[in-house]
Scaffold this active site. Sequence first.
Site, PDB file in Angstrom:
ATOM      1  N   LYS A 157       0.726  -1.023  -0.469  1.00  0.00           N
ATOM      2  CA  LYS A 157      -0.633   0.368   0.490  1.00  0.00           C
ATOM      3  C   LYS A 157       0.596   1.087  -0.115  1.00  0.00           C
ATOM      4  O   LYS A 157       1.282   1.380   0.994  1.00  0.00           O
ATOM      5  CB  LYS A 157      -1.002  -0.218   0.778  1.00  0.00           C
ATOM      6  CG  LYS A 157      -1.449   1.826   0.935  1.00  0.00           C
ATOM      7  CD  LYS A 157      -2.717   0.969   2.701  1.00  0.00           C
ATOM      8  CE  LYS A 157      -3.397   2.498   2.320  1.00  0.00           C
ATOM      9  NZ  LYS A 157      -4.282   2.068   3.802  1.00  0.00           N
ATOM     10  N   ASP A 160      -2.486   9.594   3.303  1.00  0.00           N
ATOM     11  CA  ASP A 160      -4.407   9.918   4.095  1.00  0.00           C
ATOM     12  C   ASP A 160      -4.869  10.803   5.347  1.00  0.00           C
ATOM     13  O   ASP A 160      -4.969  11.163   6.262  1.00  0.00           O
ATOM     14  CB  ASP A 160      -4.525   8.241   4.461  1.00  0.00           C
ATOM     15  CG  ASP A 160      -5.915   7.971   4.474  1.00  0.00           C
ATOM     16  OD1 ASP A 160      -6.570   8.029   4.376  1.00  0.00           O
ATOM     17  OD2 ASP A 160      -5.843   6.925   5.275  1.00  0.00           O
ATOM     18  N   LYS A 178     -10.766  12.549   7.949  1.00  0.00           N
ATOM     19  CA  LYS A 178      -9.551  12.067   9.144  1.00  0.00           C
ATOM     20  C   LYS A 178     -10.432  13.018  10.461  1.00  0.00           C
ATOM     21  O   LYS A 178      -9.706  14.160  10.437  1.00  0.00           O
ATOM     22  CB  LYS A 178      -8.783  11.695   9.818  1.00  0.00           C
ATOM     23  CG  LYS A 178      -7.937  10.439   8.772  1.00  0.00           C
ATOM     24  CD  LYS A 178      -7.184   9.508   8.749  1.00  0.00           C
ATOM     25  CE  LYS A 178      -6.843   8.037   7.823  1.00  0.00           C
ATOM     26  NZ  LYS A 178      -7.527   7.300   8.423  1.00  0.00           N
ATOM     27  N   ASP A 218       1.325   6.273   5.574  1.00  0.00           N
ATOM     28  CA  ASP A 218       0.225   5.153   4.849  1.00  0.00           C
ATOM     29  C   ASP A 218       1.096   4.531   3.299  1.00  0.00           C
ATOM     30  O   ASP A 218       0.004   4.037   3.413  1.00  0.00           O
ATOM     31  CB  ASP A 218      -0.718   6.064   4.379  1.00  0.00           C
ATOM     32  CG  ASP A 218      -2.637   4.610   5.312  1.00  0.00           C
ATOM     33  OD1 ASP A 218      -2.300   4.021   5.383  1.00  0.00           O
ATOM     34  OD2 ASP A 218      -3.354   5.838   3.800  1.00  0.00           O
ATOM     35  N   ASP A 262     -12.300   7.048   3.719  1.00  0.00           N
ATOM     36  CA  ASP A 262     -11.205   7.034   4.239  1.00  0.00           C
ATOM     37  C   ASP A 262     -10.720   5.778   4.248  1.00  0.00           C
ATOM     38  O   ASP A 262      -9.567   4.846   4.731  1.00  0.00           O
ATOM     39  CB  ASP A 262     -11.096   7.138   5.712  1.00  0.00           C
ATOM     40  CG  ASP A 262     -10.317   7.952   6.209  1.00  0.00           C
ATOM     41  OD1 ASP A 262      -9.424   7.334   5.912  1.00  0.00           O
ATOM     42  OD2 ASP A 262     -10.081   7.693   7.845  1.00  0.00           O
ATOM     43  N   GLU A 266      -9.191   3.935   1.724  1.00  0.00           N
ATOM     44  CA  GLU A 266      -9.143   4.452   0.311  1.00  0.00           C
ATOM     45  C   GLU A 266      -7.264   2.780   0.033  1.00  0.00           C
ATOM     46  O   GLU A 266      -7.565   2.499  -1.287  1.00  0.00           O
ATOM     47  CB  GLU A 266      -8.285   5.522   0.150  1.00  0.00           C
ATOM     48  CG  GLU A 266      -6.921   5.423   0.533  1.00  0.00           C
ATOM     49  CD  GLU A 266      -6.557   5.165   1.989  1.00  0.00           C
ATOM     50  OE1 GLU A 266      -7.789   5.231   3.219  1.00  0.00           O
ATOM     51  OE2 GLU A 266      -5.732   5.113   2.215  1.00  0.00           O
ATOM     52  N   ARG A 298      -7.923  -0.552   0.443  1.00  0.00           N
ATOM     53  CA  ARG A 298      -7.998  -1.730  -0.389  1.00  0.00           C
ATOM     54  C   ARG A 298      -8.278  -1.262  -1.806  1.00  0.00           C
ATOM     55  O   ARG A 298      -7.943  -2.010  -3.033  1.00  0.00           O
ATOM     56  CB  ARG A 298      -9.214  -1.631   0.371  1.00  0.00           C
ATOM     57  CG  ARG A 298     -10.121  -1.317   0.623  1.00  0.00           C
ATOM     58  CD  ARG A 298     -11.730  -1.668   1.750  1.00  0.00           C
ATOM     59  NE  ARG A 298     -10.761  -0.776   3.089  1.00  0.00           N
ATOM     60  CZ  ARG A 298     -11.441  -1.043   4.056  1.00  0.00           C
ATOM     61  NH1 ARG A 298     -13.095  -1.969   4.452  1.00  0.00           N
ATOM     62  NH2 ARG A 298     -11.246  -1.167   5.609  1.00  0.00           N
TER      63      ARG A 298
HETATM   64  N1  BES Z   1      -4.618   4.011   6.396  1.00  0.00           N
HETATM   65  C1  BES Z   1      -5.972   4.027   7.426  1.00  0.00           C
HETATM   66  C2  BES Z   1      -5.283   3.036   8.819  1.00  0.00           C
HETATM   67  C3  BES Z   1      -4.466   3.263   9.912  1.00  0.00           C
HETATM   68  C4  BES Z   1      -5.325   3.647  11.092  1.00  0.00           C
HETATM   69  C5  BES Z   1      -3.326   2.934   9.443  1.00  0.00           C
HETATM   70  C6  BES Z   1      -4.397   3.939  12.002  1.00  0.00           C
HETATM   71  C7  BES Z   1      -2.754   3.938  10.929  1.00  0.00           C
HETATM   72  C8  BES Z   1      -3.306   3.373  11.875  1.00  0.00           C
HETATM   73  C9  BES Z   1      -6.617   3.725   6.481  1.00  0.00           C
HETATM   74  O1  BES Z   1      -7.045   4.015   5.183  1.00  0.00           O
HETATM   75  C10 BES Z   1      -8.417   4.013   7.171  1.00  0.00           C
HETATM   76  O2  BES Z   1      -8.339   5.186   7.087  1.00  0.00           O
HETATM   77  N2  BES Z   1      -8.964   2.807   7.603  1.00  0.00           N
HETATM   78  C11 BES Z   1     -10.602   3.501   7.733  1.00  0.00           C
HETATM   79  C12 BES Z   1     -10.795   2.133   7.850  1.00  0.00           C
HETATM   80  C13 BES Z   1     -12.750   2.206   7.763  1.00  0.00           C
HETATM   81  C14 BES Z   1     -13.397   4.086   7.180  1.00  0.00           C
HETATM   82  C15 BES Z   1     -13.716   1.249   7.068  1.00  0.00           C
HETATM   83  C16 BES Z   1     -10.308   3.244   9.864  1.00  0.00           C
HETATM   84  O3  BES Z   1      -9.633   1.691   9.925  1.00  0.00           O
HETATM   85  O4  BES Z   1     -10.721   3.484  10.670  1.00  0.00           O
HETATM   86 ZN    ZN Z   2      -4.941   4.513   4.697  1.00  0.00          ZN
HETATM   87 ZN    ZN Z   3      -8.013   5.656   5.102  1.00  0.00          ZN
END
Ligand code: BES
Ligand code: ZN
Ligand code: ZN
Length: 497
Positions: free
Chosen positions: A257, A262, A269, A280, A339, A341, A343
């Site tokens: 990734k 992000d 966020k 990220d 968010d 993104e 995947r």
């Molecule tokens: N990059 C984040 C995941 C992340 C969170 C990595 C904290 C490191 C530390 C990812 O893109 C994300 O925002 N995931 C969301 C998914 C949700 C919207 C389904 C999450 O985990 O809240």
């Molecule tokens: Zn992310």
């Molecule tokens: Zn994200």
Amino acid sequence: MIPQHHSLNTIYNMQFILDQINPKEYEGNLIFLYGNDVADRTLPLSKKEIDYLKQRREADRHSIVAFDRLPYKLYVVNFDSEISANESQEHIRRSADKVVSMLKELKQHTAAVTGDGVIPEEVVAFMEGLVLSDYSFDRYLSKTPHHLSQLVVDSTFLTQEELDRSTRLWNRIFWCREWVNLPVADFNAEEFASELEEISQDLHIGCQVFDKRKIEALRMGGLLGVNKGSVDEPRFVVMEYKPANAVNQRPVALVGKGVMYDTGGLNIKPEDYMQEMKSDMAGAATMASVLFAAAENQLPVHLVALLPMTDNRPGFNAFAADDILTMYDGTTVEVVNTDAEGRLILADAIAYAVANYDPELVIDAATLTGAAIRAIGTYGIAAMQQRAENPFNLLKIMGTQVYERVAEFPFWSEYDELIKSDVADIKNCGIAQAGAITAGKFLAHFAKETPYIHLDIAGVAYFSKKQHYYGAGASGYGIRLLYAFLQTYDMTKSNRQ
Ligand code: BES
Ligand code: ZN
Ligand code: ZN
């Protein structure tokens, strides 16, 4: 500031010297690994000092006892050779971190390492801990902080060739950390891709960089969708290392990734959740580093790395929840949350790998979900597999061995239901529960029949607070794991089926 990998090479400026060391005569800071009582005979200590040492050792099997040998010091690093090898070696790595702090406090730049009643693996573990602890992200500091510059290692324990192989791996961990630590303002998708291209040329590794036009021509709807709100172009990097003596006829695909930053996109966020999101792209940095280390040390494994890169921003034309994206393989995806993104860009990369390289195994590394962190904390990797039981078992064993552990999450078919959509083939997130797994399930859809392992490194890629030899900030966690996995990948064919 575009980082030059030539200068990255000099991050690591600690010099190793292999030499014979006689502890009783050595003039300089000496680190002595003490695993069992045989060591008494070699220690340059009086009877009284040895009694004191033993007391301290009894009280704490992993204590470090410093003796003044003015103007130098003797550091006796206790460890327990009775416990399992992987645990004692991890204790040694963490002790090395403490020794680094002790040396720094005294502004010392050099030391020598020896021991008695120790095995080469224990000495290497100590060096590994020491080297990895000495790293810091200095690029923006006006005054370079203290670093070690020279380590003499007792040549009884390893050869120059073994030392060189380890050093190359550690250097690649530093590259990864440096890339991840760089803020997005100075390191966007285009810059990351050209950095990898330049390194590939030097190492004679095949490298293709797809720009936005090419990505559009390939119809990578996930990568393009996420990129819509950004002012920077996306990139898709494909690197290939194909040794003549490869044990595998079809490649292992390493997908990472590469979200350069992000923000969450339009589902922005909140509060302090955005901080540290420069990390990220750690999955892409990890996979690039693994491929480079494997190539430099000539591991006999045919590898392809596929790295989709973009930042995720809420620009004027940003993709929105309710959008429906058509991915590289034709799958339609309902965007529920911008968010989620990672995947979306990984799906295109996995599908591209499967369609164009016919890999025998796909592994991805991604800072994918907060849910993975909530599930197991920052003590290991949340992992999932589909049709890849045998290689996964090998990965688990290697994880225990190098102490970069993988915890397998269930991948039951019920979870597939959670990402079904009414308006598209699937949607990009499920319900509040089992978020790490539904993310994995989303990706597994694109691996189709190909054996697939998913590594969610969200909890370990970047540590807000110093985590012993991983330090603070980017850790490079997972590189030693995947390298050890690839190193033993040829053990038996059955591992690969
Ligand atoms: N990059 C984040 C995941 C992340 C969170 C990595 C904290 C490191 C530390 C990812 O893109 C994300 O925002 N995931 C969301 C998914 C949700 C919207 C389904 C999450 O985990 O809240
Ligand atoms: Zn992310
Ligand atoms: Zn994200």
